[in-house]
Write an enzyme that holds these catalytic residues in place. Sequence first.
Site, PDB file in Angstrom:
ATOM      1  N   ASP A  14      54.089  41.436  66.170  1.00 16.03           N
ATOM      2  CA  ASP A  14      52.935  41.897  65.375  1.00 16.03           C
ATOM      3  C   ASP A  14      53.176  43.245  64.708  1.00 16.03           C
ATOM      4  O   ASP A  14      52.256  44.032  64.511  1.00 16.03           O
ATOM      5  CB  ASP A  14      51.653  41.965  66.238  1.00 16.03           C
ATOM      6  CG  ASP A  14      51.424  40.681  66.988  1.00 16.03           C
ATOM      7  OD1 ASP A  14      51.498  39.625  66.363  1.00 16.03           O
ATOM      8  OD2 ASP A  14      51.214  40.734  68.222  1.00 16.03           O
ATOM      9  N   LYS A  17      55.889  42.345  60.156  1.00 12.64           N
ATOM     10  CA  LYS A  17      57.147  41.874  59.546  1.00 12.64           C
ATOM     11  C   LYS A  17      56.902  40.973  58.354  1.00 12.64           C
ATOM     12  O   LYS A  17      57.650  41.002  57.388  1.00 12.64           O
ATOM     13  CB  LYS A  17      57.968  41.058  60.553  1.00 12.64           C
ATOM     14  CG  LYS A  17      58.332  41.767  61.805  1.00 12.64           C
ATOM     15  CD  LYS A  17      59.027  40.829  62.762  1.00 12.64           C
ATOM     16  CE  LYS A  17      58.137  39.798  63.421  1.00 12.64           C
ATOM     17  NZ  LYS A  17      57.182  40.281  64.400  1.00 12.64           N
ATOM     18  N   ALA A  40      54.036  32.186  66.677  1.00 11.85           N
ATOM     19  CA  ALA A  40      54.049  33.374  65.824  1.00 11.85           C
ATOM     20  C   ALA A  40      52.842  33.372  64.891  1.00 11.85           C
ATOM     21  O   ALA A  40      52.270  32.322  64.614  1.00 11.85           O
ATOM     22  CB  ALA A  40      55.322  33.377  64.990  1.00 11.85           C
ATOM     23  N   GLY A  41      52.474  34.552  64.440  1.00 15.72           N
ATOM     24  CA  GLY A  41      51.394  34.658  63.461  1.00 15.72           C
ATOM     25  C   GLY A  41      51.739  35.766  62.491  1.00 15.72           C
ATOM     26  O   GLY A  41      51.836  36.916  62.882  1.00 15.72           O
ATOM     27  N   HIS A  42      52.000  35.412  61.251  1.00 17.80           N
ATOM     28  CA  HIS A  42      52.351  36.426  60.255  1.00 17.80           C
ATOM     29  C   HIS A  42      51.245  36.499  59.198  1.00 17.80           C
ATOM     30  O   HIS A  42      50.992  35.533  58.494  1.00 17.80           O
ATOM     31  CB  HIS A  42      53.704  36.082  59.612  1.00 17.80           C
ATOM     32  CG  HIS A  42      54.834  36.124  60.600  1.00 17.80           C
ATOM     33  ND1 HIS A  42      55.955  35.353  60.494  1.00 17.80           N
ATOM     34  CD2 HIS A  42      55.001  36.853  61.726  1.00 17.80           C
ATOM     35  CE1 HIS A  42      56.763  35.614  61.521  1.00 17.80           C
ATOM     36  NE2 HIS A  42      56.197  36.512  62.283  1.00 17.80           N
ATOM     37  N   GLN A 225      58.016  37.051  66.849  1.00 17.53           N
ATOM     38  CA  GLN A 225      57.779  37.868  68.050  1.00 17.53           C
ATOM     39  C   GLN A 225      58.495  39.223  67.874  1.00 17.53           C
ATOM     40  O   GLN A 225      58.548  39.718  66.762  1.00 17.53           O
ATOM     41  CB  GLN A 225      58.227  37.144  69.327  1.00 17.53           C
ATOM     42  CG  GLN A 225      57.337  35.964  69.700  1.00 17.53           C
ATOM     43  CD  GLN A 225      57.643  34.684  68.947  1.00 17.53           C
ATOM     44  OE1 GLN A 225      58.790  34.303  68.811  1.00 17.53           O
ATOM     45  NE2 GLN A 225      56.628  34.005  68.475  1.00 17.53           N
ATOM     46  N   LYS A 332      51.954  50.349  59.131  1.00 11.44           N
ATOM     47  CA  LYS A 332      50.602  50.762  59.542  1.00 11.44           C
ATOM     48  C   LYS A 332      50.463  52.274  59.720  1.00 11.44           C
ATOM     49  O   LYS A 332      49.735  52.735  60.615  1.00 11.44           O
ATOM     50  CB  LYS A 332      50.190  50.016  60.807  1.00 11.44           C
ATOM     51  CG  LYS A 332      49.998  48.506  60.569  1.00 11.44           C
ATOM     52  CD  LYS A 332      49.248  47.882  61.696  1.00 11.44           C
ATOM     53  CE  LYS A 332      48.577  46.597  61.284  1.00 11.44           C
ATOM     54  NZ  LYS A 332      47.707  46.023  62.273  1.00 11.44           N
ATOM     55  N   SER A 415      55.097  51.216  55.391  1.00  5.57           N
ATOM     56  CA  SER A 415      53.975  50.418  54.903  1.00  5.57           C
ATOM     57  C   SER A 415      52.696  51.230  55.103  1.00  5.57           C
ATOM     58  O   SER A 415      52.433  51.736  56.196  1.00  5.57           O
ATOM     59  CB  SER A 415      53.934  49.096  55.660  1.00  5.57           C
ATOM     60  OG  SER A 415      52.731  48.450  55.407  1.00  5.57           O
TER      61      SER A 415
HETATM   62  P1  IMP Z   1      54.560  32.119  74.373  1.00  7.44           P
HETATM   63  O1  IMP Z   1      55.530  32.528  73.321  1.00  7.44           O
HETATM   64  O2  IMP Z   1      53.351  31.403  73.819  1.00  7.44           O
HETATM   65  O3  IMP Z   1      55.198  31.397  75.507  1.00  7.44           O
HETATM   66  O4  IMP Z   1      53.966  33.478  75.011  1.00  7.44           O
HETATM   67  C1  IMP Z   1      54.756  34.374  75.764  1.00  7.44           C
HETATM   68  C2  IMP Z   1      54.377  35.824  75.482  1.00  7.44           C
HETATM   69  O5  IMP Z   1      54.757  36.139  74.131  1.00  7.44           O
HETATM   70  C3  IMP Z   1      52.875  36.103  75.564  1.00  7.44           C
HETATM   71  O6  IMP Z   1      52.688  37.431  76.030  1.00  7.44           O
HETATM   72  C4  IMP Z   1      52.407  36.012  74.112  1.00  7.44           C
HETATM   73  O7  IMP Z   1      51.241  36.757  73.881  1.00  7.44           O
HETATM   74  C5  IMP Z   1      53.619  36.614  73.413  1.00  7.44           C
HETATM   75  N1  IMP Z   1      53.750  36.183  72.025  1.00  7.44           N
HETATM   76  C6  IMP Z   1      54.195  34.997  71.574  1.00  7.44           C
HETATM   77  N2  IMP Z   1      54.210  34.975  70.230  1.00  7.44           N
HETATM   78  C7  IMP Z   1      53.788  36.179  69.824  1.00  7.44           C
HETATM   79  C8  IMP Z   1      53.624  36.786  68.527  1.00  7.44           C
HETATM   80  O8  IMP Z   1      53.886  36.207  67.471  1.00  7.44           O
HETATM   81  N3  IMP Z   1      53.181  38.078  68.543  1.00  7.44           N
HETATM   82  C9  IMP Z   1      52.927  38.750  69.686  1.00  7.44           C
HETATM   83  N4  IMP Z   1      53.064  38.238  70.909  1.00  7.44           N
HETATM   84  C10 IMP Z   1      53.494  36.955  70.975  1.00  7.44           C
END
Ligand code: IMP
Length: 432
Positions: A14, A17, A40-42, A225, A332, A415
């Site tokens: 987060d 990126k 992931a969330g972008h 991540q 940020k 940024s």
């Molecule tokens: P999983 O990837 O869903 O197995 O989650 C494992 C850990 O990675 C957890 O603490 C999630 O909150 C974290 N996590 C997975 N994807 C992201 C992301 O894109 N951003 C931030 N944390 C993430």
Amino acid sequence: MYKNVIILGAQWGDEGKGKIVDLLTKKSSYVVRYQGGHNAGHTLYVNKKKIILHIVPSGILHDNVVGILGNGVVISPIALINEIYSLEKQGIFIKDKILISENCFLVLPYHVHMDVSREKSSEIDIIGTTKRGIGPAYEDKIARRGLRIGDLRNIKQLEIKLKEILYYYNFQLINFYKSNPVDYNSVLSEILDNAPFLINMIADIPEILHSAIKSKKMLIFEGAQGTFLDIDHGTYPYVTSSNSTAGGASIGSGIGPLNFDYILGVFKAYSTRVGFGPFPTEVFNKLDDYFCKQGKEFGSTTGRKRRTGWLDLIMLKRAICINSFSGLCLTKLDVLDYLQDIKICVAYRKNHDIISTTTPLFIDNWNEVTPIYETLPGWNVSTMGINSFSDLPYAAKNYIRRIEEILELPIHFISTGPDRKHIIILNNLFDI
Ligand code: IMP
């Protein structure tokens, strides 16, 4: 000019990126995801419109760019297809410009069921996953029982494998997790419905990337991540299940390490993490509220509130060592605008006395460290949208220069807001 660039998070994900990938892909031919899945969330803001991408690579929004999901990515067929259609509803058409590796492993409903059951079953081992089935899908890969995109071409054989897999999963779900079993027919029909769509996207990714490199095309490798969620180098077990560090780009796409010529580490001007696990500089109460509100620190995949804290330069030093960053991108900055004082963690106190400038490597030792801070003055004026370093207030410049000095690495991008245009480019290494 650098041609083959890896962009990845230097903290716990987060870091913002998506926006930087989007910026640097303007001139590139391919944008490649090499690990992770739809966990992931972008978030991107294009012409003030908010776009959230999960598995689709961020740079694909440019017309000239083809998106690639390399072998290191795990693909939920339904999540990928839904994302493509939801982008179409927003006027973004990418269906014909995504290529996937036949070696990507599939994320299927039994993975999600297992992820959710595990997170529910114990208060001690809970990780705070995104509950998208990512961990179980990677487990199947390592255990050599997983189904891959390539398996979709041989349904007869897939049916046999799926039966065995479900026997294994349902045994655990029923007997250990006291949960409901997963129905074979419904999983199979989901696979059959989506298979033709995915088969159409299969391509020989290493070959495509090699040819692109030969013809001197620009490639962007987009990490998901962040460094400290890496399965090997993160704060295990509070990590994701893939290699989110720079080495993952080679393994997860199929080109050798010497093909990369610049690695950009993206970090926020403060820290956040979602889910459980160590976080030495974490803050609470009023300051946490400030970071959350100003930084809109709510997960774009799960909507969860992120934990927040001060910038930790000891962790960033470790991230530099693991990833061999060529340069940094600070995001940020504007979130810090109205803080009186700004802290940066410059060392750890271990067991109340020993001073350390390296992070622990083993989970038990994270509890033994407390941060030692240096306090810098805030600037109390808006930096939102500033495009030139010289226009920044003196205290902000000071903050940035001090970080570079301690990390001994240059910051090449800053940024200053969510939009594509809110960026300071300090060294135009990419001709953008
Ligand atoms: P999983 O990837 O869903 O197995 O989650 C494992 C850990 O990675 C957890 O603490 C999630 O909150 C974290 N996590 C997975 N994807 C992201 C992301 O894109 N951003 C931030 N944390 C993430």
